[in-house]
Write a protein that holds these residues in place. Sequence first.
Motif, PDB file in Angstrom:
ATOM      1  N   ALA A  46      27.347 -18.959 -15.777  1.00 26.00           N
ATOM      2  CA  ALA A  46      28.779 -19.278 -15.834  1.00 26.00           C
ATOM      3  C   ALA A  46      29.050 -20.039 -17.128  1.00 26.00           C
ATOM      4  O   ALA A  46      28.138 -20.657 -17.685  1.00 26.00           O
ATOM      5  N   PRO A  47      30.300 -20.027 -17.596  1.00 30.70           N
ATOM      6  CA  PRO A  47      30.630 -20.787 -18.808  1.00 30.70           C
ATOM      7  C   PRO A  47      30.276 -22.267 -18.646  1.00 30.70           C
ATOM      8  O   PRO A  47      30.495 -22.851 -17.588  1.00 30.70           O
ATOM      9  N   GLY A  48      29.704 -22.848 -19.687  1.00 29.13           N
ATOM     10  CA  GLY A  48      29.358 -24.269 -19.662  1.00 29.13           C
ATOM     11  C   GLY A  48      28.009 -24.573 -19.050  1.00 29.13           C
ATOM     12  O   GLY A  48      27.538 -25.704 -19.122  1.00 29.13           O
ATOM     13  N   GLU A  49      27.373 -23.594 -18.437  1.00 29.32           N
ATOM     14  CA  GLU A  49      26.051 -23.805 -17.847  1.00 29.32           C
ATOM     15  C   GLU A  49      24.974 -23.460 -18.868  1.00 29.32           C
ATOM     16  O   GLU A  49      25.214 -22.701 -19.803  1.00 29.32           O
ATOM     17  N   PRO A  50      23.769 -24.015 -18.686  1.00 28.83           N
ATOM     18  CA  PRO A  50      22.694 -23.699 -19.632  1.00 28.83           C
ATOM     19  C   PRO A  50      22.289 -22.229 -19.535  1.00 28.83           C
ATOM     20  O   PRO A  50      22.445 -21.602 -18.475  1.00 28.83           O
ATOM     21  N   PRO A  51      21.763 -21.672 -20.632  1.00 24.83           N
ATOM     22  CA  PRO A  51      21.339 -20.264 -20.606  1.00 24.83           C
ATOM     23  C   PRO A  51      20.181 -20.056 -19.646  1.00 24.83           C
ATOM     24  O   PRO A  51      19.421 -20.981 -19.350  1.00 24.83           O
ATOM     25  N   PHE A  52      20.070 -18.820 -19.163  1.00 24.00           N
ATOM     26  CA  PHE A  52      18.956 -18.479 -18.281  1.00 24.00           C
ATOM     27  C   PHE A  52      17.626 -18.755 -18.976  1.00 24.00           C
ATOM     28  O   PHE A  52      16.715 -19.321 -18.383  1.00 24.00           O
ATOM     29  N   VAL A  53      17.503 -18.327 -20.245  1.00 29.80           N
ATOM     30  CA  VAL A  53      16.267 -18.524 -21.009  1.00 29.80           C
ATOM     31  C   VAL A  53      16.597 -18.827 -22.463  1.00 29.80           C
ATOM     32  O   VAL A  53      17.685 -18.513 -22.944  1.00 29.80           O
ATOM     33  N   LYS A  54      15.640 -19.431 -23.149  1.00 37.34           N
ATOM     34  CA  LYS A  54      15.742 -19.651 -24.584  1.00 37.34           C
ATOM     35  C   LYS A  54      14.376 -19.360 -25.201  1.00 37.34           C
ATOM     36  O   LYS A  54      13.386 -19.191 -24.484  1.00 37.34           O
ATOM     37  N   VAL A  55      14.323 -19.296 -26.511  1.00 39.09           N
ATOM     38  CA  VAL A  55      13.075 -18.987 -27.212  1.00 39.09           C
ATOM     39  C   VAL A  55      12.008 -20.009 -26.821  1.00 39.09           C
ATOM     40  O   VAL A  55      12.271 -21.213 -26.788  1.00 39.09           O
ATOM     41  N   GLU A  59       8.698 -19.672 -20.830  1.00 41.32           N
ATOM     42  CA  GLU A  59       7.801 -18.801 -20.085  1.00 41.32           C
ATOM     43  C   GLU A  59       8.629 -18.169 -18.970  1.00 41.32           C
ATOM     44  O   GLU A  59       9.406 -18.854 -18.308  1.00 41.32           O
ATOM     45  N   VAL A  60       8.479 -16.860 -18.792  1.00 44.09           N
ATOM     46  CA  VAL A  60       9.215 -16.174 -17.729  1.00 44.09           C
ATOM     47  C   VAL A  60       8.245 -15.448 -16.815  1.00 44.09           C
ATOM     48  O   VAL A  60       7.172 -15.014 -17.240  1.00 44.09           O
ATOM     49  N   ALA A  61       8.626 -15.336 -15.565  1.00 47.60           N
ATOM     50  CA  ALA A  61       7.838 -14.607 -14.578  1.00 47.60           C
ATOM     51  C   ALA A  61       8.416 -13.205 -14.427  1.00 47.60           C
ATOM     52  O   ALA A  61       9.576 -12.958 -14.771  1.00 47.60           O
ATOM     53  N   ALA A  62       7.620 -12.304 -13.911  1.00 54.40           N
ATOM     54  CA  ALA A  62       8.120 -10.960 -13.622  1.00 54.40           C
ATOM     55  C   ALA A  62       9.308 -11.076 -12.681  1.00 54.40           C
ATOM     56  O   ALA A  62       9.301 -11.887 -11.748  1.00 54.40           O
ATOM     57  N   ASN A  63      10.340 -10.317 -12.939  1.00 55.53           N
ATOM     58  CA  ASN A  63      11.570 -10.270 -12.148  1.00 55.53           C
ATOM     59  C   ASN A  63      12.454 -11.516 -12.282  1.00 55.53           C
ATOM     60  O   ASN A  63      13.428 -11.652 -11.551  1.00 55.53           O
ATOM     61  N   GLU A  64      12.157 -12.408 -13.219  1.00 55.64           N
ATOM     62  CA  GLU A  64      13.007 -13.569 -13.465  1.00 55.64           C
ATOM     63  C   GLU A  64      14.226 -13.134 -14.277  1.00 55.64           C
ATOM     64  O   GLU A  64      14.115 -12.336 -15.206  1.00 55.64           O
ATOM     65  N   THR A  65      15.400 -13.661 -13.939  1.00 55.36           N
ATOM     66  CA  THR A  65      16.636 -13.304 -14.644  1.00 55.36           C
ATOM     67  C   THR A  65      16.615 -13.834 -16.069  1.00 55.36           C
ATOM     68  O   THR A  65      16.350 -15.012 -16.299  1.00 55.36           O
TER      69      THR A  65
END
Length: 110
Positions: free
Chosen positions: A39-48, A51-57
């Motif tokens: 949503a606007p104003g919320e932190p991004p799902f991921v950044k550079v 670490e991400v898991a399989a099936n993570e948004t």
Amino acid sequence: VPAVPAAAPAPAAEPANSRPTTWKPVIAPMVGTYYEAPAPGEPPFVKVGDEVAANETLCIVEAMKLMNEITAEEMGTVREVCLSDATPVEYGTVLFYVEPHEPVPTLPEN
């Protein structure tokens, strides 16, 4: 009339193959609008560096008023975020580059 110095040449675009071959692109599966956060104003799902898991948004692509979550195919590290928030995307647009983790060898059980 005084001579006008020539403008410096523009830097060459980075070659597409300059990324390590281990980095895998995450491709937009549809035409829509890329959103980096839930949503606007919320932190991004991921950044550079995340670490991400399989099936993570990783992000959302809005298409025809539907919010479609784009997920990681496998465990890895986000190496590049290719777009800024609210950017229109076409089918096949590269959204991210993720470097998959090497599988951890399992020890035989005794």
